[in-house]
Design a protein around this motif. Structure first.
Motif, short mmCIF file in Angstrom:
data_model
loop_
_atom_site.label_atom_id
_atom_site.label_comp_id
_atom_site.label_asym_id
_atom_site.label_seq_id
_atom_site.Cartn_x
_atom_site.Cartn_y
_atom_site.Cartn_z
N TRP A 32 17.32 -57.11 -20.34
CA TRP A 32 17.07 -57.28 -18.91
C TRP A 32 17.41 -56.02 -18.14
CZ3 TRP A 32 21.01 -60.96 -20.71
CH2 TRP A 32 22.30 -60.45 -20.64
N ASP A 33 16.97 -56.02 -16.88
CA ASP A 33 17.36 -55.00 -15.90
C ASP A 33 17.96 -55.76 -14.73
OD1 ASP A 33 16.23 -52.73 -17.28
OD2 ASP A 33 14.26 -53.42 -16.64
N LEU A 34 19.05 -55.25 -14.19
CA LEU A 34 19.68 -55.85 -13.02
C LEU A 34 18.96 -55.32 -11.78
CD1 LEU A 34 21.97 -57.79 -12.31
CD2 LEU A 34 23.50 -55.83 -12.17
N VAL A 35 18.32 -56.21 -11.03
CA VAL A 35 17.49 -55.82 -9.89
C VAL A 35 17.87 -56.63 -8.66
CG1 VAL A 35 15.55 -55.16 -11.38
CG2 VAL A 35 15.66 -57.47 -10.46
N PRO A 36 17.53 -56.15 -7.45
CA PRO A 36 17.77 -56.96 -6.25
C PRO A 36 17.00 -58.27 -6.33
CG PRO A 36 17.26 -54.69 -5.65
CD PRO A 36 17.00 -54.82 -7.13
N ARG A 37 17.60 -59.32 -5.77
CA ARG A 37 16.99 -60.65 -5.82
C ARG A 37 15.65 -60.64 -5.07
NH1 ARG A 37 19.02 -65.71 -6.62
NH2 ARG A 37 21.10 -64.80 -6.84
N PRO A 38 14.56 -61.01 -5.77
CA PRO A 38 13.26 -61.08 -5.08
C PRO A 38 13.21 -62.30 -4.17
CG PRO A 38 13.03 -61.77 -7.36
CD PRO A 38 14.45 -61.32 -7.19
N THR A 39 12.40 -62.21 -3.13
CA THR A 39 12.37 -63.29 -2.14
C THR A 39 11.39 -64.41 -2.51
OG1 THR A 39 10.77 -62.04 -0.86
CG2 THR A 39 13.09 -61.83 -0.23
N ILE A 40 10.32 -64.09 -3.26
CA ILE A 40 9.30 -65.11 -3.50
C ILE A 40 9.19 -65.54 -4.96
CG2 ILE A 40 7.89 -64.51 -1.50
CD1 ILE A 40 6.08 -62.94 -3.44
N GLU A 41 9.95 -64.95 -5.85
CA GLU A 41 9.86 -65.29 -7.28
C GLU A 41 10.79 -66.45 -7.63
OE1 GLU A 41 7.82 -63.89 -9.48
OE2 GLU A 41 7.09 -62.31 -8.17
N ASN A 42 10.39 -67.23 -8.64
CA ASN A 42 11.23 -68.29 -9.17
C ASN A 42 12.34 -67.65 -10.00
OD1 ASN A 42 12.08 -70.92 -9.85
ND2 ASN A 42 10.91 -70.84 -11.75
N ILE A 43 13.56 -68.10 -9.83
CA ILE A 43 14.69 -67.55 -10.58
C ILE A 43 15.33 -68.68 -11.39
CG2 ILE A 43 16.93 -66.40 -10.43
CD1 ILE A 43 15.87 -65.22 -7.74
N VAL A 44 15.35 -68.51 -12.72
CA VAL A 44 15.93 -69.53 -13.59
C VAL A 44 17.42 -69.30 -13.72
CG1 VAL A 44 13.79 -69.90 -14.88
CG2 VAL A 44 15.44 -68.26 -15.72
N GLY A 45 18.13 -70.34 -14.01
CA GLY A 45 19.57 -70.23 -14.21
C GLY A 45 19.89 -69.84 -15.65
N SER A 46 21.16 -69.68 -15.92
CA SER A 46 21.61 -69.37 -17.28
C SER A 46 22.84 -70.21 -17.57
CB SER A 46 21.93 -67.88 -17.41
OG SER A 46 22.98 -67.51 -16.55
N LYS A 47 23.13 -70.34 -18.85
CA LYS A 47 24.25 -71.19 -19.26
C LYS A 47 24.81 -70.66 -20.57
CE LYS A 47 25.21 -75.94 -20.61
NZ LYS A 47 24.67 -77.28 -20.79
N GLY A 48 26.10 -70.71 -20.73
CA GLY A 48 26.74 -70.38 -22.00
C GLY A 48 26.88 -71.63 -22.85
#
Length: 137
Positions: A14-30
């Protein structure tokens, strides 16, 4: 989990990027598991970072599902080498095989709890490679 995160970073997952305003963002879990020996004693502890792919939107985040796996020819090659060189195999464990699947879609994932970059709190991961739990092409 630190070992898993380190492997993900080294493989440029991955690349750490600023949060986009219109894209879907999935969560993560350990996900954590305790592996036991045959006698019931603890052998080792395992950890895995997984994406919460259930929040992906069909047609936007993915088309059809596919999971890359190790090729049987690779396993046969390893077994052939061990036989030729006189080595012994007690166990064959393929780590991070899923990391080799590149993504065609633009997918973003929240930073996992416990591994959030304190300087970039409003940033998310733009995934370059697949993770367990994703619905992907």
């Amino acid at each position: 989990m630190q070992e898993k995160i380190k492997a993900l970073i080294q493989n440029q997952t991955w690349d750490l990027v600023p949060r986009p305003t219109i894209e879907n963002i999935v969560g993560s879990k350990g996900v954590f598991k305790t592996k036991l020996k045959e006698d019931g004693t603890v052998d080792r502890y395992e950890a895995q970072l997984v994406a919460r792919g259930f929040s992906q939107i069909p047609g936007l985040d993915f088309g059809e599902t596919f999971s890359p796996v190790i090729k049987h020819t690779t396993i046969r090659l390893i077994i052939s080498l061990t036989a030729t060189l006189g080595w012994t195999i007690r166990q064959l464990d393929v780590k991070n095989a899923f990391l080799h699947g590149f993504l065609k879609e633009k997918l973003f994932m929240e930073q996992p709890l416990g591994f959030i970059n304190e300087d970039l709190l409003n940033h998310v991961y733009k995934l370059n490679r697949s993770l367990y739990g994703l619905n992907k092409l």
